[in-house]
Design a protein around this motif. Sequence first.
Motif, PDB file in Angstrom:
ATOM      1  N   UNK A 219      -6.577  -4.036   3.729  1.00 54.30           N
ATOM      2  CA  UNK A 219      -7.365  -4.025   2.491  1.00 54.30           C
ATOM      3  C   UNK A 219      -7.308  -5.406   1.857  1.00 54.30           C
ATOM      4  N   UNK A 220      -8.323  -5.718   1.071  1.00 52.41           N
ATOM      5  CA  UNK A 220      -8.324  -6.936   0.262  1.00 52.41           C
ATOM      6  C   UNK A 220      -7.947  -6.573  -1.175  1.00 52.41           C
ATOM      7  N   UNK A 221      -7.043  -7.348  -1.755  1.00 51.78           N
ATOM      8  CA  UNK A 221      -6.644  -7.100  -3.139  1.00 51.78           C
ATOM      9  C   UNK A 221      -7.809  -7.412  -4.074  1.00 51.78           C
ATOM     10  N   UNK A 222      -8.110  -6.471  -4.949  1.00 49.19           N
ATOM     11  CA  UNK A 222      -9.212  -6.644  -5.887  1.00 49.19           C
ATOM     12  C   UNK A 222      -8.774  -7.292  -7.192  1.00 49.19           C
ATOM     13  N   UNK A 223      -7.463  -7.420  -7.390  1.00 48.21           N
ATOM     14  CA  UNK A 223      -6.955  -7.913  -8.660  1.00 48.21           C
ATOM     15  C   UNK A 223      -5.598  -8.558  -8.436  1.00 48.21           C
ATOM     16  N   UNK A 224      -5.299  -9.590  -9.182  1.00 51.52           N
ATOM     17  CA  UNK A 224      -3.993 -10.239  -9.104  1.00 51.52           C
ATOM     18  C   UNK A 224      -3.026  -9.597 -10.095  1.00 51.52           C
ATOM     19  N   UNK A 225      -1.776  -9.485  -9.693  1.00 49.65           N
ATOM     20  CA  UNK A 225      -0.755  -8.955 -10.582  1.00 49.65           C
ATOM     21  C   UNK A 225       0.281  -8.158  -9.820  1.00 49.65           C
ATOM     22  N   UNK A 226       1.189  -7.538 -10.576  1.00 54.02           N
ATOM     23  CA  UNK A 226       2.242  -6.719  -9.990  1.00 54.02           C
ATOM     24  C   UNK A 226       1.791  -5.267  -9.888  1.00 54.02           C
ATOM     25  N   UNK A 227       2.133  -4.646  -8.797  1.00 55.69           N
ATOM     26  CA  UNK A 227       1.803  -3.233  -8.604  1.00 55.69           C
ATOM     27  C   UNK A 227       2.604  -2.384  -9.582  1.00 55.69           C
ATOM     28  N   UNK A 228       1.907  -1.554 -10.359  1.00 52.57           N
ATOM     29  CA  UNK A 228       2.596  -0.702 -11.336  1.00 52.57           C
ATOM     30  C   UNK A 228       2.561   0.776 -10.954  1.00 52.57           C
ATOM     31  N   UNK A 229       1.554   1.180 -10.167  1.00 55.45           N
ATOM     32  CA  UNK A 229       1.456   2.577  -9.729  1.00 55.45           C
ATOM     33  C   UNK A 229       0.867   2.635  -8.325  1.00 55.45           C
ATOM     34  N   UNK A 230       1.330   3.628  -7.565  1.00 57.08           N
ATOM     35  CA  UNK A 230       0.718   3.955  -6.286  1.00 57.08           C
ATOM     36  C   UNK A 230       0.612   5.476  -6.212  1.00 57.08           C
ATOM     37  N   UNK A 231      -0.535   5.958  -5.753  1.00 53.67           N
ATOM     38  CA  UNK A 231      -0.776   7.397  -5.699  1.00 53.67           C
ATOM     39  C   UNK A 231      -1.299   7.786  -4.326  1.00 53.67           C
ATOM     40  N   UNK A 232      -0.756   8.886  -3.785  1.00 52.94           N
ATOM     41  CA  UNK A 232      -1.288   9.493  -2.573  1.00 52.94           C
ATOM     42  C   UNK A 232      -1.466  10.986  -2.855  1.00 52.94           C
ATOM     43  N   UNK A 233      -2.013  11.722  -1.899  1.00 50.46           N
ATOM     44  CA  UNK A 233      -2.292  13.135  -2.141  1.00 50.46           C
ATOM     45  C   UNK A 233      -1.740  13.992  -1.007  1.00 50.46           C
ATOM     46  N   UNK A 234      -0.949  14.986  -1.382  1.00 53.17           N
ATOM     47  CA  UNK A 234      -0.432  15.976  -0.438  1.00 53.17           C
ATOM     48  C   UNK A 234      -1.303  17.219  -0.528  1.00 53.17           C
ATOM     49  N   UNK A 235      -1.819  17.690   0.605  1.00 48.10           N
ATOM     50  CA  UNK A 235      -2.699  18.861   0.608  1.00 48.10           C
ATOM     51  C   UNK A 235      -1.997  20.120   1.110  1.00 48.10           C
TER      52      UNK A 235
END
Length: 203
Positions: free
Chosen positions: A62-78
Amino acid sequence: EWTGLTSAGGGGGLTTPGPAASTSPPEDAINLHIDPLFGQIYPYAPTNQNFSAYSNPLYFAFYAAKSGNLSEMTMRVTTADTTGCDVIFGIYESSDGLPSNLLGTATFDGSSTGAITQTSFSATITLTAGELYYYGVVRNSGSSDGKLRAANDTYNRFMQIGQSISSVGNTGYKSATATSLPSSVTITEMTTIPRPYCSLVVA
């Protein structure tokens, strides 16, 4: 560095439309599974992929769309896992277009369904807009029965590097001899396994 996707005026960076890992994501969530260059072309008919498909580390660009520190990451369990298996996501730098060094990881509990958000990381993960990165995914157990949401193979774009001219369908890279996310990637083969839904928020 290629900055063509981040130089448009107004919004302060690229935001990716389509279904997020969360049903109510922040407005600035960046959805890696539908990355404009590497992700799902159409946001239709996602799949439910077994945790076991990620027994060895897989890497998706993936290409980063924004500069900065990662504050959240979300995935989905089905489908909730009953064996105690978690899923580990990591962010990697790239070198010559391929995944290289691990920046940090997030661990997701697979025992409950829905959008799982993690705000705690193994290290500070800093992204630079326009730079190429990879997210790595692996389960942390030898057995599992859970499932996660992933992009539909039919609408996935294919990788450019390492793709045979007579063979298409590869969506990422694999470290077949590893069972955890390595600090430095050794690619052994390509993979056709779909990229998991993953949303980032960069502060």
